[in-house]
Scaffold this motif. Structure first.
Motif, PDB file in Angstrom:
ATOM      1  N   ASP A  17     -11.052  -1.450  -4.102  1.00 47.58           N
ATOM      2  CA  ASP A  17     -12.112  -1.265  -3.831  1.00 47.58           C
ATOM      3  C   ASP A  17     -13.331  -1.965  -4.247  1.00 47.58           C
ATOM      4  O   ASP A  17     -13.777  -1.985  -5.694  1.00 47.58           O
ATOM      5  CB  ASP A  17     -13.077   0.550  -4.223  1.00 47.58           C
ATOM      6  N   ARG A  19     -16.869  -3.314  -4.699  1.00 45.11           N
ATOM      7  CA  ARG A  19     -17.699  -2.539  -4.523  1.00 45.11           C
ATOM      8  C   ARG A  19     -18.838  -4.023  -5.580  1.00 45.11           C
ATOM      9  O   ARG A  19     -18.621  -4.158  -6.944  1.00 45.11           O
ATOM     10  CB  ARG A  19     -17.788  -1.527  -5.616  1.00 45.11           C
ATOM     11  N   SER A  28     -20.212  -1.200  -1.192  1.00 44.25           N
ATOM     12  CA  SER A  28     -18.736  -0.854  -1.000  1.00 44.25           C
ATOM     13  C   SER A  28     -17.841  -1.396   0.803  1.00 44.25           C
ATOM     14  O   SER A  28     -18.245  -1.372   1.091  1.00 44.25           O
ATOM     15  CB  SER A  28     -18.140   0.280  -1.434  1.00 44.25           C
ATOM     16  N   ALA A  30     -13.622  -1.091   1.552  1.00 43.30           N
ATOM     17  CA  ALA A  30     -12.099  -0.673   1.122  1.00 43.30           C
ATOM     18  C   ALA A  30     -11.376  -1.658   1.257  1.00 43.30           C
ATOM     19  O   ALA A  30     -11.438  -3.076   2.174  1.00 43.30           O
ATOM     20  CB  ALA A  30     -11.442   0.554   1.624  1.00 43.30           C
TER      21      ALA A  30
END
Length: 164
Positions: A17, A19, A28, A30
């Motif tokens: 992740d 961020r 954010s 993935a």
């Protein structure tokens, strides 16, 4: 300087992740294969929900159905938005809205320039592409997402947080 964090999240599928602190929250994505230091690699980055800033240091086990698994802080540090348009700076929030953000990371494992660009792959505007800019932080030989498996904060691994 705003912060960034990359958390290694071993959930139903292992992913990372990414961020970035923008406008008071951690925006954010993935990244299934994790960030790459090779400028030739284009990594899928799926836009997810924002997180609060206090989540930047979270390590541990997440229960429940959504996101269940273990999390470590794989990298962290400061980041600089270096997005420009027509020769002038563009704020990070505006760059996100425009679908292209260029930034510098000052982390322990990741450094130098990166770019996130929104795509419409599979008809889904949550899909972005993360690429490493070819600069002093680029390294075509190293693959830290697959070889460096510990937290930069605690030295622990995801397995250390598995509930037994």
């Amino acid at each position: 300087m705003p912060i960034f964090v990359v958390q290694r999240h071993d959930a139903s599928r292992l992913h990372f992740d990414l961020r970035l602190e923008i406008d008071g929250v951690l925006v954010s994505w993935a990244v299934p294969k994790g960030p790459s230091l090779d400028p030739r690699d284009k990594r899928l980055a799926v836009f997810t929900e924002d997180h609060s800033l206090d989540y930047a240091g979270f390590e541990g086990s997440i229960g429940g159905a959504y996101g269940a698994g273990t999390v470590i802080v794989w990298d962290t540090g400061g980041f600089e938005n270096v997005t420009t348009r027509q020769g002038g700076p563009v704020g990070a929030g505006a760059a996100l809205a425009d679908g292209h953000l260029r930034f510098l990371l000052h982390g322990r494992r990741l450094s130098g320039g990166f770019a996130l660009t929104r795509t419409n792959m599979s008809g889904d505007d949550r899909n972005w592409i993360l690429v490493k800019i070819d600069d002093e932080g680029a390294d075509r030989r190293r693959s830290p997402a697959t070889t460096e498996l510990t937290s930069v904060l605690s030295g622990r691994t995801n397995q250390d947080f598995e509930q037994r």
